[in-house]
Design an enzyme around this catalytic site. Structure first.
Site, mmCIF file in Angstrom:
data_model
loop_
_atom_site.group_PDB
_atom_site.id
_atom_site.type_symbol
_atom_site.label_atom_id
_atom_site.label_comp_id
_atom_site.label_asym_id
_atom_site.label_seq_id
_atom_site.Cartn_x
_atom_site.Cartn_y
_atom_site.Cartn_z
ATOM 1 N N ASP A 14 -0.011 7.939 -4.860
ATOM 2 C CA ASP A 14 -0.513 6.521 -5.543
ATOM 3 C C ASP A 14 -0.293 6.047 -7.184
ATOM 4 O OD1 ASP A 14 -1.926 6.968 -3.332
ATOM 5 O OD2 ASP A 14 -3.051 8.771 -3.400
ATOM 6 N N GLU A 176 -6.416 0.728 3.557
ATOM 7 C CA GLU A 176 -7.001 1.391 2.442
ATOM 8 C C GLU A 176 -6.086 1.077 0.875
ATOM 9 O OE1 GLU A 176 -6.042 5.553 3.070
ATOM 10 O OE2 GLU A 176 -3.618 4.425 3.068
#
Length: 506
Positions: A14, A176
Site C-alpha cells: 500500500d 478501495e
C-alpha cells in the site's frame, strides 16, 4: 539504464508517496507490527532509505491483542504548506486518524481522530485551500460499495460537507485505495479494484469537479497483471508522483510468487513496493505499461548509486535500527538495549509466539528469497518450557523456530514447526553450553535451520517449506519476519535471553 523492481522488497504494501522539492517520501502499511507506518526517503524514486516511522508511541498506535493482519491499513502521506500529513486506519479499534509533522523523521503528532468510517483514507490539498478526505464505504453497516468523499478541516478533523458517494468504480470487486489529484484543472481519481490478490488492478476516473460526476478512463484497468504469467502478480493500490523533470511515475503494490517449478502460486515475502513510468495521451488520460518487469528502463530518472546491503546489527546503539519491529505493542520491560550494553536482552513472559498477544519478540522483514540470517544467543533456562531463539514467523498459527530451552527436564536445542493446528518438534539435541549460534538459510523453496557452538562446527537440525508460510496457506496481508524471541510458554522465564548480534546476508 535499468532499475530493479521491487524498489522496496519484502512486506511493504500500500505505498503512498509525496514530494518536497527534489526529495521524495513514501509510507507503507504495517498492520499488527509496532512501530507503525515505516517512512522512506529517496532522491531518485528507486533507492529508498528508511528514516523512521510515523507511529512510534502507544498513544498513536494501540495494538493490544490485535488480530493478525489487523492494525494499520493503507496510509496516505501528503505535504502542504511546510507540514507533512499522514492519514490512515487502525482497524483494530475501527478508527481513522491524521497525524502531522514538520519533519518526516518526526516526531509526529498525536492523532486527530476522524468521524469517518471505512478504510484507505486519503487527502487532497486543493489549490483553493480546500482539503478533501476520500475513502471507502463503511464495511460494518452495509453502506453501498464505492468511494466516498467530504471536505475536511485537517487541523480539527471536522467534516465541512456531507459524506458523499462519488464513484462506484469500473465494475471490479472491492473499490478501495482511492487517491484524488488535481492535474491541469481536472480531478483525477485513482483507485484499486479486484481485491488485493491475483485479480488486483488500478482503475481511474476524472471530473471537472471534486465531487464528480466522474467519467471512467476509456482503457480501464490502466494497470493489472491478472491472468498474466509475469513473475510480478497482484499489481494495484497505486499512487502517482511527478519527478523533478516533469515526468510522471507511479508506486504500487505487487507480490512475487516464489519461483519454484510445479509448486503452484505461493508468495511468502508479502506485498512489496514497485515503480513504473506513466505517460499521458492526447486526451489527457494517464497511460501505464500493462506489464511491469523486474527490470525497467529508468528513463530520465537520475539514478544514484545504491548503498550496500547492511548485513549485521551488533546492538551497540541506544535505540533499535528502523528495520526492527515488535509484534503488537511491546510489553513493558520485555526488552532492553541498556541492561547488557552491546546486547539485545529479551525477558520472556508467559506469552508465546502462538498467542494473539505481545511476546518478547524483535523481528525484521524477510526481503529476499535467497538469504541467510544468524544470531549469537546466551541463555541459561532452568524451568520446563523456557526457551529463546530465532523464528521464521508469518503469524501466530504459522511459524518455524530453532530454539534453546528446557524440554523434559533437559536443556536442548530443537526445531519446531507450527502449521495451523498442527505442530511438531522435528529434531532435538541436548546442549550443555550457554552460548549458541542459530542460523537460517532461506531459498525460494525451504528454510534450513542450523546451530553451532561458537567456534565449532555447524549442525543442520531441520527444515521447513516456504509455501507453508505463504499467504495462500496462512492467510492475511503480511509477510514473513525473521524474529528473535523468548518465552516461558505459560510462565515468566527465570533468566533473560541475551542476543549479541544479528546478521542478514544475501
Amino acid at each position: 539504464m535499468k532499475y530493479k523492481n521491487p524498489v522496496i522488497s519484502g512486506f511493504h504494501p500500500d505505498p503512498s508517496i509525496c514530494s518536497v522539492g527534489e526529495d521524495f517520501y513514501l509510507v507503507t502499511s504495517s498492520f499488527e507490527y509496532f512501530p507503525g507506518v515505516p517512512i522512506f526517503h529517496s532522491k531518485d524514486l528507486v533507492n529508498w532509505k528508511q528514516i523512521g516511522h510515523c507511529l512510534t508511541r502507544e498513544s498513536q498506535l494501540g495494538l493490544h491483542r490485535a488480530k493478525s493482519s489487523m492494525g494499520i491499513f493503507a496510509p496516505t502521506i501528503r505535504y502542504n504548506n511546510g507540514r507533512f500529513y499522514m492519514v490512515t486506519t487502525n482497524l483494530t479499534i475501527g478508527k481513522n486518524f491524521i497525524v502531522y509533522a514538520d519533519h518526516p523523521e518526526g516526531p509526529w503528532s498525536e492523532p486527530i481522530w476522524l468521524d469517518w468510517p471505512g478504510i484507505d483514507p486519503s487527502l487532497l490539498f486543493d489549490d483553493d485551500g480546500k482539503v478533501y478526505l476520500t475513502g471507502t464505504q463503511n464495511i460494518f453497516n452495509g453502506e453501498p460499495m464505492g468511494i466516498y468523499q467530504a471536505e475536511i478541516n485537517v487541523e480539527t478533523g471536522e467534516l465541512r460537507t456531507e459524506r458523499m458517494l462519488i464513484w462506484k468504480g469500473s465494475g471490479g470487486a472491492f473499490p478501495e485505495g482511492p487517491h484524488l489529484y488535481k492535474i491541469n484543472g481536472l480531478y483525477y481519481l485513482m483507485i484499486a479494484e479486484g481485491g488485493t490478490e491475483y485479480g488486483h488492478m488500478v482503475t481511474m476516473a476524472r471530473s471537472k469537479h471534486a465531487f464528480g460526476p466522474f467519467e471512467c478512463h476509456p482503457n480501464n484497468p490502466i494497470l493489472t497483471h491478472r491472468s498474466s504469467a509475469s513473475p510480478i502478480q497482484a499489481t494495484g493500490h497505486a499512487d502517482l508522483i511527478q519527478y523533478i523533470d516533469g515526468s510522471w511515475w507511479t508506486v504500487f503494490l505487487g507480490f512475487r510468487p516464489a519461483p519454484v517449478p510445479f509448486s503452484g502460486k505461493h508468495h511468502h515475502l508479502g506485498r512489496e513496493t514497485f515503480l513504473a513510468p506513466v505517460d499521458w495521451n492526447e486526451e489527457g488520460w494517464p497511460v501505464l505499461s500493462t506489464q511491469v518487469e523486474l527490470e525497467m528502463d529508468s528513463g530520465t530518472l537520475k539514478i544514484e548509486e545504491s548503498e550496500n546491503w547492511r548485513s549485521i546489527d551488533n546492538f551497540n546503539s541506544e535505540t533499535l535500527d528502523f528495520s526492527w519491529n515488535f509484534l503488537r505493542n511491546p510489553a513493558e520491560g520485555s526488552w532492553s538495549l541498556a541492561d547488557r550494553p552491546g546486547w539485545l536482552t529479551l525477558y520472556g513472559s508467559a506469552i508465546s509466539l502462538s498467542d494473539v498477544d505481545s511476546p518478547a519478540f524483535v523481528g525484521r522483514r524477510q526481503q529476499h528469497f535467497d538469504c541467510n540470517v544468524s544470531t549469537l544467543l546466551e541463555f541459561s533456562p532452568t524451568h520446563e518450557g523456557e526457551e529463546a531463539g530465532l523464528t521464521v514467523f508469518m503469524n501466530e498459527r504459522f511459524h518455524y523456530e530453532i530454539a534453546l530451552g528446557i524440554r523434559e527436564g533437559v536443556k536442548k536445542v530443537y526445531v519446531r514447526r507450527r502449521i495451523g493446528a498442527l505442530w511438531k518438534v522435528e529434531s532435538e539435541h541436548e546442549y550443555g553450553q550457554e552460548g549458541i549460534i542459530f542460523s537460517v538459510h532461506a531459498d525460494a523453496k525451504n528454510y534450513t535451520f542450523t546451530f553451532q557452538q561458537p567456534g565449532g562446527e555447524s549442525t543442520v537440525l531441520g527444515s521447513g517449506e516456504c509455501f507453508l508460510l505463504s499467504t495462500e496457506v496462512a492467510g492475511g496481508f503480511t509477510g514473513v519476519y525473521f524474529g528473535l524471541y523468548a518465552t516461558g510458554n505459560g510462565r515468566n522465564t527465570s533468566t533473560p535471553a541475551y542476543f549479541d548480534w544479528f546478521e542478514y546476508t544475501i
